[in-house]
Design an enzyme around this catalytic site. Structure first.
Site, PDB file in Angstrom:
ATOM      1  N   HIS A  56      68.962  77.911 -29.768  1.00  0.00           N
ATOM      2  CA  HIS A  56      69.785  76.721 -29.921  1.00  0.00           C
ATOM      3  C   HIS A  56      69.361  75.570 -29.007  1.00  0.00           C
ATOM      4  O   HIS A  56      70.112  74.622 -28.826  1.00  0.00           O
ATOM      5  CB  HIS A  56      71.244  77.061 -29.625  1.00  0.00           C
ATOM      6  CG  HIS A  56      71.797  78.154 -30.460  1.00  0.00           C
ATOM      7  ND1 HIS A  56      71.809  78.101 -31.838  1.00  0.00           N
ATOM      8  CD2 HIS A  56      72.356  79.359 -30.119  1.00  0.00           C
ATOM      9  CE1 HIS A  56      72.365  79.212 -32.312  1.00  0.00           C
ATOM     10  NE2 HIS A  56      72.691  79.995 -31.295  1.00  0.00           N
ATOM     11  N   ASP A 109      80.393  86.672 -26.638  1.00  0.00           N
ATOM     12  CA  ASP A 109      80.390  85.864 -25.423  1.00  0.00           C
ATOM     13  C   ASP A 109      81.720  85.989 -24.688  1.00  0.00           C
ATOM     14  O   ASP A 109      81.756  86.142 -23.455  1.00  0.00           O
ATOM     15  CB  ASP A 109      80.119  84.394 -25.763  1.00  0.00           C
ATOM     16  CG  ASP A 109      78.706  84.155 -26.260  1.00  0.00           C
ATOM     17  OD1 ASP A 109      77.792  84.859 -25.795  1.00  0.00           O
ATOM     18  OD2 ASP A 109      78.513  83.272 -27.112  1.00  0.00           O
ATOM     19  N   HIS A 216      74.571  80.099 -36.693  1.00  0.00           N
ATOM     20  CA  HIS A 216      73.945  81.419 -36.795  1.00  0.00           C
ATOM     21  C   HIS A 216      73.783  81.825 -38.255  1.00  0.00           C
ATOM     22  O   HIS A 216      73.480  82.971 -38.557  1.00  0.00           O
ATOM     23  CB  HIS A 216      74.775  82.478 -36.077  1.00  0.00           C
ATOM     24  CG  HIS A 216      75.030  82.166 -34.645  1.00  0.00           C
ATOM     25  ND1 HIS A 216      76.270  81.830 -34.166  1.00  0.00           N
ATOM     26  CD2 HIS A 216      74.186  82.120 -33.590  1.00  0.00           C
ATOM     27  CE1 HIS A 216      76.187  81.589 -32.870  1.00  0.00           C
ATOM     28  NE2 HIS A 216      74.936  81.750 -32.494  1.00  0.00           N
TER      29      HIS A 216
END
Length: 330
Positions: A56, A109, A216
């Site tokens: 990213h 995350d 994603h």
């Protein structure tokens, strides 16, 4: 698959070696290339830590530097960093004023940052957390939306407050204010290829695009014929303003973000169309950012983020000069 790499399984670590060799302002700790942080910390400053998967750039690690973030846990391509990596980065950059975890709203995350926060508490280091969740099309519930390019404004505001030696509560509040006032809509026209997989992560027809596609490859809200830049600007802003109304005379920042394979020419065409709509609505534009801020490998497409300027302090934070190996603002 055509990529300039050595081996798919070493993609992330090879990239990191290259970054460290070219940029002395960053380093890694605990003999782990994926524990990425500033080379020198400022005593008494709140440390801001982010993290996320490779693929990213400049998100996430690209915003580690002067006036922005202090460290980043780096995961594999589209994968979360481990709790131990996040913890090791935070331990290294903690400067005595506490740690703010600021990252995207993704399940892996969240789990690993929460575990890292518990580990810091055992060391008597105060830690707070906030997630970016600006992707309007990803969910009707703001608390479950994905964090995408709009996290840039959270980085800017929190980073500026920390650089001015704000307290942990004040830095968190600056990030929260930016979050509350930011919305993003994105769209893709081609997929990307994850090196370890070796083929596109989804398919689109020759003249097909996807509105609301995630960074994603998460499904969007519709697939259909490619629209013009003007049509995409209109639909995106309509979606944003239905979720976050902006009144005539109010002031905003605009972020036109490329997903990895979209030319600057195209992004500026899109930016011009966005500005035309804002001008017609008599919405003032404080500042416009155009470029790659949160990509998805070599995916073609873009996102539009709108951040309302809540007050003069927020404007000062957005305007504050910053410098990292990937992003400099003067």
């Amino acid at each position: 698959m055509k990529k300039i790499i050595n081996a798919p399984e070493t993609y992330t670590d090879d990239m990191l070696r290259g970054i460290y060799s070219a940029n002395p302002m960053v380093k890694y700790v605990e003999d782990d290339l994926r524990c990425y942080c500033i080379a020198e910390k400022k005593p008494g400053k709140v440390a801001i830590i982010t993290g996320g998967g490779t693929g990213h750039l400049p998100l996430f690690l690209g915003y580690v530097g002067d006036g922005l973030l202090d460290g980043c846990g780096v995961g594999g391509v589209f994968q979360s960093p481990s709790s131990e990596q996040i913890y090791n980065v935070a331990k290294e950059v903690d400067a005595g004023a506490g740690v703010l975890f600021l990252y995207g709203n993704y399940t892996g995350d969240i789990m690993n940052f929460d575990m890292a926060a518990e580990m810091l508490e055992m060391d008597d280091i105060e830690a707070r957390s906030i997630v970016g969740a600006d992707d309007v099309n990803s969910n009707a519930d703001p608390d479950t939306r994905r964090g995408v390019a709009g996290i840039f404004f959270m980085y800017k505001c929190a980073g500026a407050k920390a650089a001015k030696m704000g307290t942990l509560d004040e830095v968190l509040a600056a990030a929260q204010k930016a979050k509350d006032n930011t919305r993003t809509v994105g769209f893709a026209i081609t997929p990307c290829i994850i090196p370890e997989i070796g083929h596109p992560n989804f398919t689109l027809g020759e003249n097909e695009m996807a509105m609301g596609m995630g960074i994603h490859g998460e499904p969007g809200i519709w697939n259909g014929p490619i629209k013009t830049a003007a049509e995409l600007a209109e639909e995106s802003l309509d979606t944003i303003f239905k979720d976050m109304p902006v009144e005539e005379g109010e002031e905003v920042c605009v972020l036109i973000n490329g997903l990895g394979a979209t030319s600057l020419e195209e992004l500026y065409i899109l930016s011009g169309n966005v500005r035309e709509i804002l001008d017609k609505k008599k919405i003032k534009v404080f500042r416009t950012f155009v470029g790659e801020y949160a990509t998805s490998m070599e995916m073609a497409g873009a996102s539009i983020s709108i951040c309302k300027m809540a007050d003069e302090e927020m404007k000062e934070q957005i305007n504050m000069p910053v410098h990292t190996p990937f992003y400099t603002q003067i």
